[in-house]
Motif scaffolding. Structure first.
Motif, PDB file in Angstrom:
ATOM      1  N   GLU A  17       0.835  -1.205   0.000  1.00 39.02           N
ATOM      2  CA  GLU A  17       0.000   0.000   0.000  1.00 39.02           C
ATOM      3  C   GLU A  17       0.868   1.253   0.000  1.00 39.02           C
ATOM      4  OE1 GLU A  17      -2.642  -0.447   3.304  1.00 39.02           O
ATOM      5  OE2 GLU A  17      -3.499  -2.303   2.506  1.00 39.02           O
ATOM      6  N   THR A  18       2.007   1.190   0.680  1.00 38.97           N
ATOM      7  CA  THR A  18       2.934   2.324   0.659  1.00 38.97           C
ATOM      8  C   THR A  18       3.448   2.572  -0.757  1.00 38.97           C
ATOM      9  OG1 THR A  18       3.610   1.901   2.948  1.00 38.97           O
ATOM     10  CG2 THR A  18       5.097   3.219   1.603  1.00 38.97           C
ATOM     11  N   GLN A  19       3.570   1.507  -1.533  1.00 33.71           N
ATOM     12  CA  GLN A  19       4.001   1.650  -2.925  1.00 33.71           C
ATOM     13  C   GLN A  19       2.918   2.290  -3.798  1.00 33.71           C
ATOM     14  OE1 GLN A  19       5.048  -2.315  -4.149  1.00 33.71           O
ATOM     15  NE2 GLN A  19       6.979  -2.325  -3.022  1.00 33.71           N
ATOM     16  N   GLY A  20       1.648   2.200  -3.358  1.00 31.60           N
ATOM     17  CA  GLY A  20       0.589   2.834  -4.130  1.00 31.60           C
ATOM     18  C   GLY A  20      -0.651   2.005  -4.357  1.00 31.60           C
ATOM     19  N   VAL A  21      -0.737   0.794  -3.778  1.00 31.83           N
ATOM     20  CA  VAL A  21      -1.945  -0.025  -3.920  1.00 31.83           C
ATOM     21  C   VAL A  21      -3.069   0.624  -3.107  1.00 31.83           C
ATOM     22  CG1 VAL A  21      -2.984  -2.285  -3.505  1.00 31.83           C
ATOM     23  CG2 VAL A  21      -0.601  -2.126  -4.269  1.00 31.83           C
ATOM     24  N   ASP A  22      -4.227   0.825  -3.739  1.00 31.16           N
ATOM     25  CA  ASP A  22      -5.325   1.537  -3.077  1.00 31.16           C
ATOM     26  C   ASP A  22      -6.234   0.612  -2.272  1.00 31.16           C
ATOM     27  OD1 ASP A  22      -4.974   4.345  -4.073  1.00 31.16           O
ATOM     28  OD2 ASP A  22      -5.087   3.303  -5.989  1.00 31.16           O
ATOM     29  N   PHE A  23      -6.531  -0.556  -2.807  1.00 31.17           N
ATOM     30  CA  PHE A  23      -7.352  -1.518  -2.059  1.00 31.17           C
ATOM     31  C   PHE A  23      -7.113  -2.900  -2.635  1.00 31.17           C
ATOM     32  CE2 PHE A  23      -9.997  -0.007  -5.512  1.00 31.17           C
ATOM     33  CZ  PHE A  23     -10.811  -1.063  -5.892  1.00 31.17           C
ATOM     34  N   TRP A  24      -7.681  -3.925  -1.980  1.00 31.87           N
ATOM     35  CA  TRP A  24      -7.384  -5.313  -2.307  1.00 31.87           C
ATOM     36  C   TRP A  24      -8.614  -6.042  -2.816  1.00 31.87           C
ATOM     37  CZ3 TRP A  24      -2.434  -6.727  -2.383  1.00 31.87           C
ATOM     38  CH2 TRP A  24      -1.525  -5.920  -1.693  1.00 31.87           C
ATOM     39  N   TRP A  25      -8.391  -6.874  -3.799  1.00 32.90           N
ATOM     40  CA  TRP A  25      -9.418  -7.797  -4.290  1.00 32.90           C
ATOM     41  C   TRP A  25      -9.177  -9.135  -3.599  1.00 32.90           C
ATOM     42  CZ3 TRP A  25      -9.616  -9.665 -10.099  1.00 32.90           C
ATOM     43  CH2 TRP A  25     -10.626 -10.627 -10.245  1.00 32.90           C
ATOM     44  N   LEU A  26      -9.979  -9.429  -2.580  1.00 35.51           N
ATOM     45  CA  LEU A  26      -9.834 -10.651  -1.795  1.00 35.51           C
ATOM     46  C   LEU A  26     -10.628 -11.769  -2.466  1.00 35.51           C
ATOM     47  CD1 LEU A  26     -10.356  -9.037   1.711  1.00 35.51           C
ATOM     48  CD2 LEU A  26      -8.183  -9.682   0.646  1.00 35.51           C
ATOM     49  N   GLY A  30      -9.076   1.574   6.636  1.00 32.57           N
ATOM     50  CA  GLY A  30      -9.406   2.889   7.173  1.00 32.57           C
ATOM     51  C   GLY A  30      -8.538   3.311   8.344  1.00 32.57           C
ATOM     52  N   ARG A  31      -7.402   2.637   8.538  1.00 33.64           N
ATOM     53  CA  ARG A  31      -6.537   2.910   9.685  1.00 33.64           C
ATOM     54  C   ARG A  31      -5.863   4.274   9.558  1.00 33.64           C
ATOM     55  NH1 ARG A  31      -3.669   0.103   5.978  1.00 33.64           N
ATOM     56  NH2 ARG A  31      -1.537   0.818   5.549  1.00 33.64           N
ATOM     57  N   GLU A  32      -5.326   4.761  10.652  1.00 36.27           N
ATOM     58  CA  GLU A  32      -4.488   5.956  10.644  1.00 36.27           C
ATOM     59  C   GLU A  32      -3.169   5.614   9.955  1.00 36.27           C
ATOM     60  OE1 GLU A  32      -4.910   9.052  11.663  1.00 36.27           O
ATOM     61  OE2 GLU A  32      -6.914   8.841  12.543  1.00 36.27           O
ATOM     62  N   ARG A  33      -2.744   6.470   9.033  1.00 35.41           N
ATOM     63  CA  ARG A  33      -1.506   6.232   8.297  1.00 35.41           C
ATOM     64  C   ARG A  33      -0.634   7.474   8.370  1.00 35.41           C
ATOM     65  NH1 ARG A  33      -3.291   2.840   2.985  1.00 35.41           N
ATOM     66  NH2 ARG A  33      -5.359   2.189   3.680  1.00 35.41           N
ATOM     67  N   SER A  34       0.624   7.279   8.016  1.00 36.59           N
ATOM     68  CA  SER A  34       1.534   8.400   7.853  1.00 36.59           C
ATOM     69  C   SER A  34       2.349   8.145   6.604  1.00 36.59           C
ATOM     70  CB  SER A  34       2.447   8.556   9.071  1.00 36.59           C
ATOM     71  OG  SER A  34       3.228   7.378   9.256  1.00 36.59           O
ATOM     72  N   GLY A  35       2.843   9.211   6.006  1.00 36.75           N
ATOM     73  CA  GLY A  35       3.630   9.079   4.796  1.00 36.75           C
ATOM     74  C   GLY A  35       4.659  10.179   4.721  1.00 36.75           C
ATOM     75  N   PRO A  36       5.586  10.050   3.783  1.00 28.72           N
ATOM     76  CA  PRO A  36       6.635  11.066   3.655  1.00 28.72           C
ATOM     77  C   PRO A  36       6.036  12.458   3.456  1.00 28.72           C
ATOM     78  CG  PRO A  36       7.117   9.139   2.299  1.00 28.72           C
ATOM     79  CD  PRO A  36       5.729   8.960   2.807  1.00 28.72           C
ATOM     80  N   GLY A  37       6.379  13.365   4.354  1.00 22.82           N
ATOM     81  CA  GLY A  37       5.911  14.740   4.233  1.00 22.82           C
ATOM     82  C   GLY A  37       4.454  14.940   4.549  1.00 22.82           C
ATOM     83  N   ARG A  38       3.802  13.920   5.134  1.00 22.29           N
ATOM     84  CA  ARG A  38       2.370  14.028   5.412  1.00 22.29           C
ATOM     85  C   ARG A  38       2.120  13.830   6.894  1.00 22.29           C
ATOM     86  NH1 ARG A  38      -1.396  10.760   1.287  1.00 22.29           N
ATOM     87  NH2 ARG A  38      -2.885  12.052   2.425  1.00 22.29           N
ATOM     88  N   THR A  39       1.140  14.538   7.408  1.00 20.36           N
ATOM     89  CA  THR A  39       0.680  14.263   8.762  1.00 20.36           C
ATOM     90  C   THR A  39      -0.163  12.996   8.727  1.00 20.36           C
ATOM     91  OG1 THR A  39      -1.270  15.646   8.402  1.00 20.36           O
ATOM     92  CG2 THR A  39       0.689  16.702   9.351  1.00 20.36           C
TER      93      THR A  39
END
Length: 828
Positions: A357-366, A394-403
């Motif tokens: 998901e950090t690489q850019g995957v938005d959601f999963w097809w289970l 829907g968890r809390e996330r953080s990313g480079p340069g983002r709150t």
């Protein structure tokens, strides 16, 4: 330890009913939740449950209704305004011991009394319970039996929550104090919910959602077109295809990457390649670059996942997962999939999914198909997969340069149980490519709304086997345009794919037209998605949801409502001679206009009317009430996930009407500061030849563009019309029918306007003007494959001015086929 989903305690989450709602004995308990909804429990050892379960999230549905309790030596009776429950404790939960009678009238010949033990019978579906949905359509060719739904012609239904596990405050689950299975040697514990709503279907669904949780608000981008194919794509070939779609003005908003995104050719000693979490770098050498390129094209990305084989030594995630679980990665031993184990689930989410998901995957097809057992007795792994992935997304996330930030939660998986509406979107499975499968899909999708399951994604065009049929595929894409989710898909085959240019000229043009229309409909459908979340009304639903007291609404299960539009999909091949396909449908009382043709239909009787529709390949009946206002996107280049700057407003003449467009900021839970509502109010005066469309926007700044380009299309309107926008004259143009999705009429461009300041379009000299009879008959006769002399004789009858029975009789004498006569009867 705490759940990976939450830092809360592992105590059961409380969900008690209000004080005063309960009537109980030593081994039985009844709870009056509403005057039409009663919980009925039996427990031999008195182990009653007040915690949340996998299905039930709240038992406080408002003030306790007035009810009377009558007790005698052998019975207990509970009487509400709508229900009369009778229980004989000596006989227990049995057919002779427990019954509920509706105190209000119900439609149909069946009685209004339910007795414990009444069973769901698929053969009775059309006569009693109206049906719900089913776990999967894998390998189904045509129709299949579905499970019971909430709605019934008898006016009552029962949901059995006896086997449901308890949900803890940390979102994990645990068995009940005494599980259903543990008591089978004596009398099993029972936990039932009786719904006695008669034909007030909307109230039944509203209270169902209050009990089990609302259907979530899905991300807007998911309402556009999805591209999916089981195919060995590479980064280059996939992006090249997306660019060709864009060049042909075919907008797609979701990119689905099936199996081969990950390694599939693995060491046979560790199993097969269905499960995988590691990019195939030969096909996708730079995953971040690939995913970013799709995002730059305005697309969301989902990857296919078959998790049953766990984490094996060839995976990038193997070492971190092993160490998180206290295992030695040097052994290379398989890490089995175990969604019932908290530690495994925490490691599985963090290292196998969050990294991607950090690489850019938005959601999963289970894509779970591997059984129903876990370490927790009674826990279905599919349910738990849906549950944990939805919450984790829907968890809390953080990313480079983002709150810290959150995304709107979503997953894409199969139906598990009656609580699955809380974890959209549904994947219905691998259907056989056949007319029979196409014919069942509208009913299947609409009927699922009877259990509150609104967001099915079917394999549009069919998945596997079957035959290539250009006509069938085009018809399926038309259905997809008006489905909850429009996902093109096909199995691994060099010949089975859904690119429109791989089909005949006519099918190609039809598929293009309806893919574009779907993109334009996103603002309209998203408004209904918001209504589904707030009000519990299905965006796609059977007609009897809106017309429960009209028997015609039950007659044809393939027609459905898409928002307020009545859609009659074509699911049969055309007659070769007339080149028309026919479907029968029921029209509710009122005046209706068909959007693709502009035809007007009047249903004067209170019970409406039955009508046979005949359509060429490029058209499907889509009817709107007189006075309807349909707001969509005008510019195909604007991403489906964005609130568009360019709006298209289709005005249906003949009556006053209104539509409120709802848009939001895309946040996980948009509040008042993130929602904009734009009201379009139509006043139509046929006698005066005038019309007025008032537009006013209410909501905070910054959510939608301050200035918008608005184009108004007046369907089936004509006359010597003039227009003024906020008092300034503006041109009115005649618009011919496009031949596919919108009939002829008038066009008015409002130009660049500020809806927040109010906009008023005033028209004079305008009138309702559906196509002429002669023009309609010519369009029916011209493509017909038949003798020219017979056509000429038929045209002579039409030119004579004959109408009604005289017209049809003359055409029959001229030698027209029954198919052509039916088509002309529709418009005569």
């Amino acid at each position: 330890m705490a759940s990976p989903l939450s830092s809360a305690s592992n105590d059961p989450r409380p969900a008690p009913a209000p004080v005063g709602a309960v009537v109980a004995g030593p081994d039985w308990r009844f709870t009056v939740l509403t005057s039409r909804l009663i919980r009925m429990e039996y427990s031999r050892e008195g182990n009653f449950v007040d915690a949340a379960t996998q299905l039930v999230v709240s038992r406080d549905l408002g003030p306790v209704p007035d009810f009377e309790v009558r007790r005698s030596e052998d019975r207990v009776e509970i009487i509400t305004e709508h229900l009369h429950l009778t229980y004989l404790p000596a006989r227990g939960f049995s057919r002779s011991g427990l019954s509920v009678t509706l105190r209000t009238a119900v439609i149909g010949a069946h009685g209004g009394t339910w007795r414990y033990g009444d069973r769901w019978d698929p053969e009775e579906a059309y006569r009693t319970n109206l049906g719900g949905t089913v776990r999967t359509l894998d390998t189904v060719d045509g129709a299949t039996a579905v499970q019971p739904g909430l709605l019934s012609i008898t006016g009552h239904s029962v949901i059995d929550d006896s086997g449901s596990l308890l949900v803890q405050e940390d979102e994990w689950v645990r068995p009940r104090p005494h599980s259903h299975a543990a008591n089978t040697a004596t009398a099993p514990d029972k936990d039932l919910y009786f719904f006695g709503y008669g034909q007030d279907y909307r109230s039944a669904l509203r209270d169902f959602f209050a009990l089990t949780g609302p259907t979530p608000l899905i991300p807007r981008a998911l309402l556009g077109n999805w591209w999916s194919r089981f195919h060995r794509y590479s980064e280059g070939s996939y992006l090249e295809l997306m660019d060709r779609f864009a060049a042909e003005q075919l907008p797609f908003s979701v990119a689905v990457i099936d199996m081969d995104w990950h390694l599939v050719d693995i060491d046979p000693a560790i199993g097969n390649g269905w499960t995988g979490y590691t990019w195939n770098r030969e096909l996708f050498p730079d995953p971040e670059r690939f995913l970013a390129a799709l995002h730059e094209r305005g697309m969301q990305v989902t990857l296919n996942l078959h998790p049953a084989s766990g984490i094996r030594r060839h995976e990038d995630a193997y070492e971190p997962v092993a160490r998180a679980l206290g295992l030695d990665p040097a052994t290379g031993a398989d890490i089995p999939f175990n969604i019932g184990d908290k530690d495994f689930t925490a490691a599985y989410l963090e290292h196998a999914h969050h990294t991607l998901e950090t690489q850019g995957v938005d959601f999963w097809w289970l894509d779970w198909q591997q059984g129903g057992d876990t370490d927790i007795p009674g826990l279905d792994p599919l349910w738990m997969l849906n549950h944990v992935h939805y919450l984790d997304s829907g968890r809390e996330r953080s990313g480079p340069g983002r709150t810290s930030y959150r995304r709107r939660p979503i997953t894409f998986s199969r139906f598990a149980d009656a609580s699955s509406h809380r974890t959209p979107i549904g994947f219905s499975g691998d259907t056989v490519t056949s007319w029979e499968s196409l014919r069942f899909q509208p009913e299947f999708t609409a009927t699922s709304a009877n259990i509150g399951y609104y967001w099915w994604s079917n394999d549009i065009g069919g998945h596997m086997l079957g035959v290539k049929d250009d006509q069938m595929t085009a018809r399926w894409v038309q259905l997809g345009c008006f489905s909850p989710i429009n996902r093109m898909h096909s199995t691994m085959s060099m010949f089975n794919s859904k690119e429109p240019w791989r089909y005949s000229r006519d099918a190609h043009a039809t598929m293009n037209a309806y893919l574009r229309l779907r993109h334009r409909l996103v603002p309209y459908l998203y408004t209904w998605a918001r209504r589904a979340h707030a009000e519990g009304i299905g965006p796609v639903r059977p007609l009897y949801h809106d017309y429960p007291w009209r028997m015609g609404s039950y007659d044809n299960r393939n027609e459905f409502l898409f928002g307020d539009l009545l859609v009659m999909p074509i699911t049969r091949p055309a007659d070769p001679a007339s080149r028309l396909a026919q479907e029968e449908a029921w029209l509710p009382q009122g005046t209706w206009f068909d959007l693709p043709t502009g035809r007007r239909y009047d249903a004067a009787a209170a019970d409406g009317r039955m009508l046979t529709f005949s359509r060429p390949l490029e058209q499907v009946p889509v009817l709107a009430r007189a006075g309807s206002v349909i707001v969509g996107a005008e510019d195909l280049g604007e991403a489906a996930g964005d609130n568009p700057r360019h709006l298209s407003v289709v005005v249906v003449p003949g009556a006053d009407g209104e539509f409120v467009l709802e848009e939001d900021d895309g946040s996980p839970e948009p509040g008042p500061d993130g929602v904009v509502r734009t009201r379009f109010t139509l006043t139509w005066n046929e006698a005066a030849g005038s019309a007025r469309l008032a537009i006013i926007q209410d909501g905070p700044d910054g959510v939608v563009p301050d200035e918008r380009e608005i184009a108004v299309h007046l369907l089936s309107a004509g006359g010597q019309a003039t227009a003024r926008v906020n008092g300034t004259d503006t041109p009115v143009k005649e618009r011919p029918a496009d031949g596919f999705t919108l009939g002829g009429g008038l066009d008015v461009s409002l130009g660049t306007v500020r809806p927040a300041d109010g906009v008023v379009l005033e028209l004079s000299g305008v009138s309702t003007k559906p196509p002429s009879l002669a023009d309609e008959v010519f369009r029916i006769l011209e493509p017909a494959q038949m003798s020219y002399p017979a056509k000429d004789r038929a045209w002579g009858v039409v030119s004579s001015g004959a109408t009604g029975g005289t017209l049809i009789g003359g055409l029959r004498a001229a030698g027209l086929s029954e198919q052509l006569l039916a088509a002309i009867s529709e418009v005569a």
